[in-house]
Design a protein around this motif. Structure first.
Motif, PDB file in Angstrom:
ATOM      1  N   LEU A 225      23.498  56.058  39.313  1.00 17.27           N
ATOM      2  CA  LEU A 225      23.422  56.552  41.046  1.00 17.27           C
ATOM      3  C   LEU A 225      24.582  55.443  41.203  1.00 17.27           C
ATOM      4  O   LEU A 225      25.463  55.617  42.447  1.00 17.27           O
ATOM      5  CB  LEU A 225      22.253  56.150  41.453  1.00 17.27           C
ATOM      6  N   LEU A 226      24.895  54.212  40.573  1.00 18.13           N
ATOM      7  CA  LEU A 226      26.255  53.354  40.943  1.00 18.13           C
ATOM      8  C   LEU A 226      27.345  53.786  40.861  1.00 18.13           C
ATOM      9  O   LEU A 226      28.260  53.782  41.090  1.00 18.13           O
ATOM     10  CB  LEU A 226      25.994  52.003  40.249  1.00 18.13           C
ATOM     11  N   THR A 227      27.666  54.813  38.859  1.00 14.95           N
ATOM     12  CA  THR A 227      29.068  54.750  38.927  1.00 14.95           C
ATOM     13  C   THR A 227      29.583  56.043  39.100  1.00 14.95           C
ATOM     14  O   THR A 227      30.482  56.560  38.194  1.00 14.95           O
ATOM     15  CB  THR A 227      29.239  53.977  37.267  1.00 14.95           C
ATOM     16  N   GLY A 228      28.422  57.159  38.537  1.00 15.09           N
ATOM     17  CA  GLY A 228      28.553  58.574  38.263  1.00 15.09           C
ATOM     18  C   GLY A 228      29.282  58.809  39.945  1.00 15.09           C
ATOM     19  O   GLY A 228      28.789  58.819  41.123  1.00 15.09           O
ATOM     20  N   SER A 243      32.221  58.027  42.195  1.00 14.52           N
ATOM     21  CA  SER A 243      31.493  57.307  42.204  1.00 14.52           C
ATOM     22  C   SER A 243      31.392  56.222  43.224  1.00 14.52           C
ATOM     23  O   SER A 243      32.583  55.786  43.533  1.00 14.52           O
ATOM     24  CB  SER A 243      31.540  56.952  41.226  1.00 14.52           C
ATOM     25  N   LEU A 244      30.053  55.663  43.674  1.00 10.55           N
ATOM     26  CA  LEU A 244      29.887  54.078  44.704  1.00 10.55           C
ATOM     27  C   LEU A 244      31.308  53.442  44.109  1.00 10.55           C
ATOM     28  O   LEU A 244      31.660  53.071  45.175  1.00 10.55           O
ATOM     29  CB  LEU A 244      28.543  53.840  44.466  1.00 10.55           C
ATOM     30  N   LEU A 245      31.302  53.560  42.931  1.00  3.83           N
ATOM     31  CA  LEU A 245      32.124  52.107  42.377  1.00  3.83           C
ATOM     32  C   LEU A 245      33.065  52.146  42.778  1.00  3.83           C
ATOM     33  O   LEU A 245      34.290  51.509  43.420  1.00  3.83           O
ATOM     34  CB  LEU A 245      31.741  51.803  40.937  1.00  3.83           C
ATOM     35  N   GLY A 246      33.723  53.996  42.318  1.00  3.89           N
ATOM     36  CA  GLY A 246      35.206  54.050  42.420  1.00  3.89           C
ATOM     37  C   GLY A 246      35.544  54.224  44.506  1.00  3.89           C
ATOM     38  O   GLY A 246      36.880  53.964  44.759  1.00  3.89           O
ATOM     39  N   ILE A 270      31.459  44.989  43.605  1.00  2.16           N
ATOM     40  CA  ILE A 270      31.559  45.900  42.937  1.00  2.16           C
ATOM     41  C   ILE A 270      32.088  45.375  41.634  1.00  2.16           C
ATOM     42  O   ILE A 270      31.308  45.682  40.591  1.00  2.16           O
ATOM     43  CB  ILE A 270      33.930  45.653  43.395  1.00  2.16           C
ATOM     44  N   MET A 271      31.797  43.012  41.273  1.00  2.00           N
ATOM     45  CA  MET A 271      31.759  42.763  39.946  1.00  2.00           C
ATOM     46  C   MET A 271      30.232  42.833  39.947  1.00  2.00           C
ATOM     47  O   MET A 271      30.164  42.027  39.162  1.00  2.00           O
ATOM     48  CB  MET A 271      31.720  41.341  40.513  1.00  2.00           C
ATOM     49  N   GLY A 272      29.369  43.003  41.064  1.00  4.70           N
ATOM     50  CA  GLY A 272      27.703  43.362  40.255  1.00  4.70           C
ATOM     51  C   GLY A 272      27.526  44.042  39.729  1.00  4.70           C
ATOM     52  O   GLY A 272      26.809  44.592  38.985  1.00  4.70           O
TER      53      GLY A 272
END
Length: 311
Positions: A225-228, A243-246, A270-272
């Motif tokens: 969910l965070l990186t997809g 993705s949410l991270l992106g 982002i680090m987390g």
């Protein structure tokens, strides 16, 4: 010795940590032979030839990985498993996989536009290394099943692959936290992005069978969910997404472009997310029996190193 922003001290780079071109070539040739065997099978070619190529490829990959890992300095095994003590179970204890990164205070506004291009040589090498990572993980899993030990040279190789990937992610599209070009090495260096995993003295045999897919499933869902990609329909019936991270990294880049400032709140978040992702990868790669915590440890550094208490 100079220190990185935030007070961390770069680790010295030992001469024994130099990469061997012969072992790296062994991995590349092994990957190519493995790919060639799949092509043979897919096209109904000679089965014996395909099997020989596959076996030779796997052998070269493992030999190359073991050779590279044997030349790297080790992280000491977890003391709690060697000295009859158990780790403190405080929720603030540090996980054996430790990911850190020090934000460069002098980032250029525009360089992030080209970092993905500059990092292409790293992506090419990492493509070969990640194939080897998967092969080594399977080989290590078989070894753990019968011996309860992860071969040290293979363990250090897999940690090195994740470390290399993290440095490139920190430089380019994953964080964009530094303008320093990452080194081409699996070993620890003084680079502002670091990753390590404590090697346990012993691992559970039976957990190997269920850890990567069953036990890790809740974390895999969260990390997904965070990186997809968050998908959306397009006018022509297709889909696209980010993705949410992106998305967080992109917002950070735009702010940096127009203000010259990397927002610390975004950096910490982002680090987390990256820290949670790499902990999950290390667990599914059989590097630890310690279950990853369900928490978003934000900021450039890990929580305090855990203490040990007598049984």
């Amino acid at each position: 010795m100079s220190t990185q922003p935030g007070g961390s001290t770069p680790q010295p780079h030992a001469p024994i940590d130099k990469m061997s071109p012969a072992h790296m070539l062994s991995i590349i040739v092994g990957d190519l032979l493995g790919a060639g065997s799949l092509i043979v099978f897919a096209n109904s070619g000679p089965v014996l030839a395909g099997l020989l190529m596959l076996v030779a490829g796997l052998a070269l990959i493992i030999l190359g990985a073991a050779g590279l890992g044997s030349r790297m300095s080790a992280v000491p095994a977890m003391a709690s498993l060697n000295a009859g003590i158990r780790p403190d179970t405080d929720s603030n204890a540090s996980y054996p996989a430790r990911l850190e990164g020090q934000l460069d205070p002098n980032l250029t506004r525009w360089m992030w536009l080209f970092k993905w291009l500059l990092a292409i040589p790293h992506y090419i090498v990492l493509a070969f290394l990640w194939v080897a990572f998967i092969v080594v993980t399977v080989a290590a899993g078989i070894t753990i099943l019968f011996t309860s030990h992860y071969p040290p040279s293979l363990f250090r190789f897999n940690v090195g692959v994740m470390r290399w990937h993290w440095r490139v992610a920190f430089y380019a599209t994953g964080v964009m936290g530094t303008d320093n070009y990452p080194p081409f090495t699996l070993a620890r260096t003084g680079y502002p992005a670091t990753f390590d995993v404590e090697q346990p003295a012993k691992l559970s045999r039976w957990q190997v069978l269920v850890k990567s897919w069953l036990f890790a499933l809740p974390h895999l869902i969260i990390v997904g969910l965070l990186t997809g990609s968050v998908w959306s329909s397009t006018a022509d019936g297709g889909t696209n997404g980010m993705s949410l991270l992106g998305l967080l990294v992109f917002i950070t880049a735009v702010i940096l472009l127009f203000t010259g400032v990397y927002r610390m709140g975004l950096f910490n978040l982002i680090m987390g997310i990256n820290r949670w992702m790499y902990r999950t990868i290390s667990y599914t790669a059989l590097m630890s029996d310690d279950y990853p915590p369900f928490r978003l440890d934000q900021g450039p550094q890990e929580p305090p190193i855990r203490t040990a208490v007598a049984l």
